[in-house]
Design a protein around this motif. Structure first.
Motif, PDB file in Angstrom:
ATOM      1  N   LEU A 263       0.771  -1.144   0.112  1.00 22.52           N
ATOM      2  CA  LEU A 263      -0.054  -0.025   0.056  1.00 22.52           C
ATOM      3  C   LEU A 263       0.825   1.218   0.020  1.00 22.52           C
ATOM      4  O   LEU A 263       0.186   2.265  -0.501  1.00 22.52           O
ATOM      5  CB  LEU A 263      -0.912   0.048   1.290  1.00 22.52           C
ATOM      6  CG  LEU A 263      -1.947  -1.207   1.370  1.00 22.52           C
ATOM      7  CD1 LEU A 263      -2.846  -1.068   2.416  1.00 22.52           C
ATOM      8  CD2 LEU A 263      -2.807  -1.287  -0.072  1.00 22.52           C
ATOM      9  N   VAL A 264       1.936   1.179   0.341  1.00 22.47           N
ATOM     10  CA  VAL A 264       2.944   2.213   0.486  1.00 22.47           C
ATOM     11  C   VAL A 264       4.136   2.278  -0.482  1.00 22.47           C
ATOM     12  O   VAL A 264       4.408   3.415  -1.191  1.00 22.47           O
ATOM     13  CB  VAL A 264       3.355   2.723   1.855  1.00 22.47           C
ATOM     14  CG1 VAL A 264       4.529   3.983   1.775  1.00 22.47           C
ATOM     15  CG2 VAL A 264       2.281   2.756   2.901  1.00 22.47           C
ATOM     16  N   ALA A 265       5.015   1.189  -0.245  1.00 25.72           N
ATOM     17  CA  ALA A 265       6.014   1.030  -1.331  1.00 25.72           C
ATOM     18  C   ALA A 265       5.810   1.204  -2.944  1.00 25.72           C
ATOM     19  O   ALA A 265       6.580   2.160  -3.525  1.00 25.72           O
ATOM     20  CB  ALA A 265       6.713  -0.155  -0.915  1.00 25.72           C
ATOM     21  N   LEU A 266       4.860   0.483  -3.195  1.00 26.41           N
ATOM     22  CA  LEU A 266       4.624   0.581  -4.705  1.00 26.41           C
ATOM     23  C   LEU A 266       4.043   2.010  -5.084  1.00 26.41           C
ATOM     24  O   LEU A 266       4.454   2.601  -6.128  1.00 26.41           O
ATOM     25  CB  LEU A 266       3.597  -0.617  -5.148  1.00 26.41           C
ATOM     26  CG  LEU A 266       4.159  -1.757  -5.242  1.00 26.41           C
ATOM     27  CD1 LEU A 266       3.245  -3.020  -5.773  1.00 26.41           C
ATOM     28  CD2 LEU A 266       5.718  -2.022  -6.170  1.00 26.41           C
ATOM     29  N   PRO A 267       3.266   2.491  -4.513  1.00 25.57           N
ATOM     30  CA  PRO A 267       2.422   3.676  -4.827  1.00 25.57           C
ATOM     31  C   PRO A 267       3.360   5.057  -4.647  1.00 25.57           C
ATOM     32  O   PRO A 267       3.595   5.765  -5.290  1.00 25.57           O
ATOM     33  CB  PRO A 267       1.544   3.978  -3.642  1.00 25.57           C
ATOM     34  CG  PRO A 267       1.010   2.692  -3.384  1.00 25.57           C
ATOM     35  CD  PRO A 267       2.156   1.861  -3.478  1.00 25.57           C
ATOM     36  N   ALA A 268       4.569   4.740  -3.911  1.00 32.72           N
ATOM     37  CA  ALA A 268       5.743   5.682  -3.721  1.00 32.72           C
ATOM     38  C   ALA A 268       6.513   5.769  -4.875  1.00 32.72           C
ATOM     39  O   ALA A 268       6.929   6.913  -5.458  1.00 32.72           O
ATOM     40  CB  ALA A 268       6.617   5.366  -2.517  1.00 32.72           C
ATOM     41  N   GLY A 269       6.683   4.739  -5.419  1.00 34.53           N
ATOM     42  CA  GLY A 269       7.406   4.657  -6.943  1.00 34.53           C
ATOM     43  C   GLY A 269       6.682   5.312  -8.059  1.00 34.53           C
ATOM     44  O   GLY A 269       7.097   6.397  -8.679  1.00 34.53           O
ATOM     45  N   VAL A 270       5.304   5.251  -8.002  1.00 36.91           N
ATOM     46  CA  VAL A 270       4.304   5.770  -8.918  1.00 36.91           C
ATOM     47  C   VAL A 270       4.431   7.409  -8.625  1.00 36.91           C
ATOM     48  O   VAL A 270       4.410   8.323  -9.294  1.00 36.91           O
ATOM     49  CB  VAL A 270       2.977   5.498  -8.592  1.00 36.91           C
ATOM     50  CG1 VAL A 270       2.118   6.157  -9.705  1.00 36.91           C
ATOM     51  CG2 VAL A 270       2.800   3.863  -8.967  1.00 36.91           C
ATOM     52  N   LEU A 271       4.302   7.953  -7.254  1.00 37.08           N
ATOM     53  CA  LEU A 271       4.286   9.292  -6.997  1.00 37.08           C
ATOM     54  C   LEU A 271       5.557   9.760  -7.290  1.00 37.08           C
ATOM     55  O   LEU A 271       5.619  11.064  -7.696  1.00 37.08           O
ATOM     56  CB  LEU A 271       3.928   9.447  -5.583  1.00 37.08           C
ATOM     57  CG  LEU A 271       2.438   9.135  -4.925  1.00 37.08           C
ATOM     58  CD1 LEU A 271       2.286   9.335  -3.532  1.00 37.08           C
ATOM     59  CD2 LEU A 271       1.605   9.972  -6.037  1.00 37.08           C
ATOM     60  N   ALA A 272       6.610   9.058  -7.290  1.00 35.92           N
ATOM     61  CA  ALA A 272       8.017   9.753  -7.536  1.00 35.92           C
ATOM     62  C   ALA A 272       8.154   9.865  -9.046  1.00 35.92           C
ATOM     63  O   ALA A 272       8.797  10.808  -9.478  1.00 35.92           O
ATOM     64  CB  ALA A 272       9.264   8.703  -7.034  1.00 35.92           C
ATOM     65  N   ALA A 273       7.680   9.122  -9.876  1.00 32.83           N
ATOM     66  CA  ALA A 273       7.622   9.052 -11.056  1.00 32.83           C
ATOM     67  C   ALA A 273       6.679  10.013 -11.954  1.00 32.83           C
ATOM     68  O   ALA A 273       6.724  10.381 -13.031  1.00 32.83           O
ATOM     69  CB  ALA A 273       8.005   7.913 -11.816  1.00 32.83           C
ATOM     70  N   GLY A 274       5.479  10.003 -11.290  1.00 26.12           N
ATOM     71  CA  GLY A 274       4.513  10.875 -11.663  1.00 26.12           C
ATOM     72  C   GLY A 274       3.234   9.868 -12.409  1.00 26.12           C
ATOM     73  O   GLY A 274       2.228   9.750 -11.957  1.00 26.12           O
ATOM     74  N   THR A 275       3.914   9.109 -13.273  1.00 23.34           N
ATOM     75  CA  THR A 275       3.408   7.915 -14.151  1.00 23.34           C
ATOM     76  C   THR A 275       3.916   7.043 -14.611  1.00 23.34           C
ATOM     77  O   THR A 275       5.230   7.042 -14.933  1.00 23.34           O
ATOM     78  CB  THR A 275       2.549   8.529 -15.462  1.00 23.34           C
ATOM     79  OG1 THR A 275       1.699   9.724 -15.040  1.00 23.34           O
ATOM     80  CG2 THR A 275       1.554   7.514 -16.007  1.00 23.34           C
ATOM     81  N   VAL A 276       3.482   5.656 -14.322  1.00 22.94           N
ATOM     82  CA  VAL A 276       4.564   4.316 -14.624  1.00 22.94           C
ATOM     83  C   VAL A 276       3.666   3.420 -15.532  1.00 22.94           C
ATOM     84  O   VAL A 276       2.191   3.575 -15.361  1.00 22.94           O
ATOM     85  CB  VAL A 276       4.944   3.759 -13.552  1.00 22.94           C
ATOM     86  CG1 VAL A 276       5.990   4.606 -12.650  1.00 22.94           C
ATOM     87  CG2 VAL A 276       3.950   3.220 -12.710  1.00 22.94           C
ATOM     88  N   THR A 277       4.098   2.785 -16.203  1.00 27.17           N
ATOM     89  CA  THR A 277       3.355   1.724 -17.125  1.00 27.17           C
ATOM     90  C   THR A 277       3.467   0.392 -16.358  1.00 27.17           C
ATOM     91  O   THR A 277       4.580  -0.002 -15.896  1.00 27.17           O
ATOM     92  CB  THR A 277       4.119   1.675 -18.575  1.00 27.17           C
ATOM     93  OG1 THR A 277       4.101   2.833 -19.180  1.00 27.17           O
ATOM     94  CG2 THR A 277       3.411   0.577 -19.289  1.00 27.17           C
TER      95      THR A 277
END
Length: 338
Positions: A263-277
């Motif tokens: 719930l935190v580690a994966l969303p953190a990667g998305v928030l850091a990049a803005g958008t991921v595939t």
């Protein structure tokens, strides 16, 4: 392209840094938790879990921002979650008294909230493919995971912390708080975070290098190299707690670590990049196995509220099946992972 000895050195160095950094981080977190009067389950599910899962968080953010490889973070989190749910409880039970006692709070609150976390994360991935497809003209299952969708699992984790906070209110009123050097413990915690960040960088660099060297998926190396390296702190936390007879902390750390990672580690990667595939065709088989492993663990834990020696070996057997599957994928025997 890096050489194999150099990649192995990166893996070893990253694992040691994640291990020792996680060890210091968890010890400092537990001392601070005792100082602030938090109950054992909250210490395990939140304080120790966040500390021992920080390598997964670091690996996901570094893989996404520095290497543009969000799939390494996904592989690390899912692979680590499988390891946590199958290996750590079994090893903790065998290292303790041959069994690990549970209770209704763990089974009916922690375990079920963890299963809900799996469902919400898979929902976020599915929504990305449905509403933000990479190529709507083909049958591709690639989707853009945006920061808005990333807030969905983060909001659920906020609810999780809110529930834990209210569970700790009554306990804190009567708890005997431990006297510690607060500044020193916070300093140790900060130093441990730096060590874990460096270790995560080494592990992710090794995963990227192995993928280039052998011409295989980054996701596969995230499932193995990064997941194994980042799971070591969780193992030592749970085993140490089980050896002193504190089964609630041991099991709560397992559930809390997985909840934090999902719930935190994966969303953190998305928030850091803005958008991921995200490739749903790759994620679904691994999420399916994780759900299967989680249900199996939930079932054996529910029987008499006790994890026995025999049940521990059953869980280790399931993990052996998981490893065999990954070997079969890497050698091309099967092809469930595109």
């Amino acid at each position: 392209m890096s050489s194999l000895p150099l990649l192995l050195a990166f893996t070893a160095a990253g694992t040691v840094l994640a291990w020792k950094g996680g060890d210091y981080l968890v010890n400092a977190s537990e001392r601070l938790g005792g100082h602030y009067g938090l109950p054992p389950v909250v210490q395990g599910a939140v304080i120790a879990a966040v500390g021992s899962s920080f390598p997964e968080l670091s690996s996901t953010v570094i893989a996404t921002v520095r290497y543009g490889a969000f799939e390494i973070g996904v592989g690390a989190v899912i692979g680590s979650a499988v390891y946590n749910i199958l290996v750590i409880p079994a090893v903790s039970a065998l290292a303790g008294e041959g069994q690990l006692a549970s209770n209704r709070d763990l089974v009916y609150k922690e375990a079920q909230f963890y299963l809900l976390s799996l469902a919400v994360l898979l929902l976020a991935f599915t929504l990305a493919v449905l509403y933000y497809p990479v190529d709507a003209t083909t049958e591709s299952l690639d989707g853009q995971l945006t920061w808005v969708l990333a807030l969905l699992p983060l909001a659920l984790y906020g609810l999780y912390v809110f529930i834990q906070y209210h569970d700790s209110i009554d306990y804190r009123r009567t708890a005997v708080r431990k006297q510690v050097d607060v500044r020193r413990q916070w300093a140790i915690l900060a130093g441990a975070l730096v060590a874990i960040l460096v270790g995560a960088e080494f592990l992710v660099r090794a995963a990227v290098g192995f993928g280039e060297l052998f011409g295989t998926s980054d996701f596969l190396w995230g499932l193995t190299v990064v997941a194994a390296g980042t799971s070591i702190p969780d193992t030592f936390v749970s085993v140490a707690a089980a050896r002193v007879g504190n089964a609630s902390v041991s099991l709560a750390n397992v559930f809390g670590s997985n909840v934090f990672a999902l719930l935190v580690a994966l969303p953190a990667g998305v928030l850091a990049a803005g958008t991921v595939t995200i490739d749903l065709a790759t994620v679904v088989p691994m999420m399916t196995f994780l759900v299967f492993a989680s249900v199996a663990f939930f079932a054996v834990l529910r029987t008499d509220m006790l994890l026995t020696t025999r049940e521990s070996y059953v869980l280790l057997g399931f993990y052996g099946v998981f490893i065999c599957w990954l070997v079969a994928e890497s050698t091309g025997v099967v092809g469930f992972l595109p």
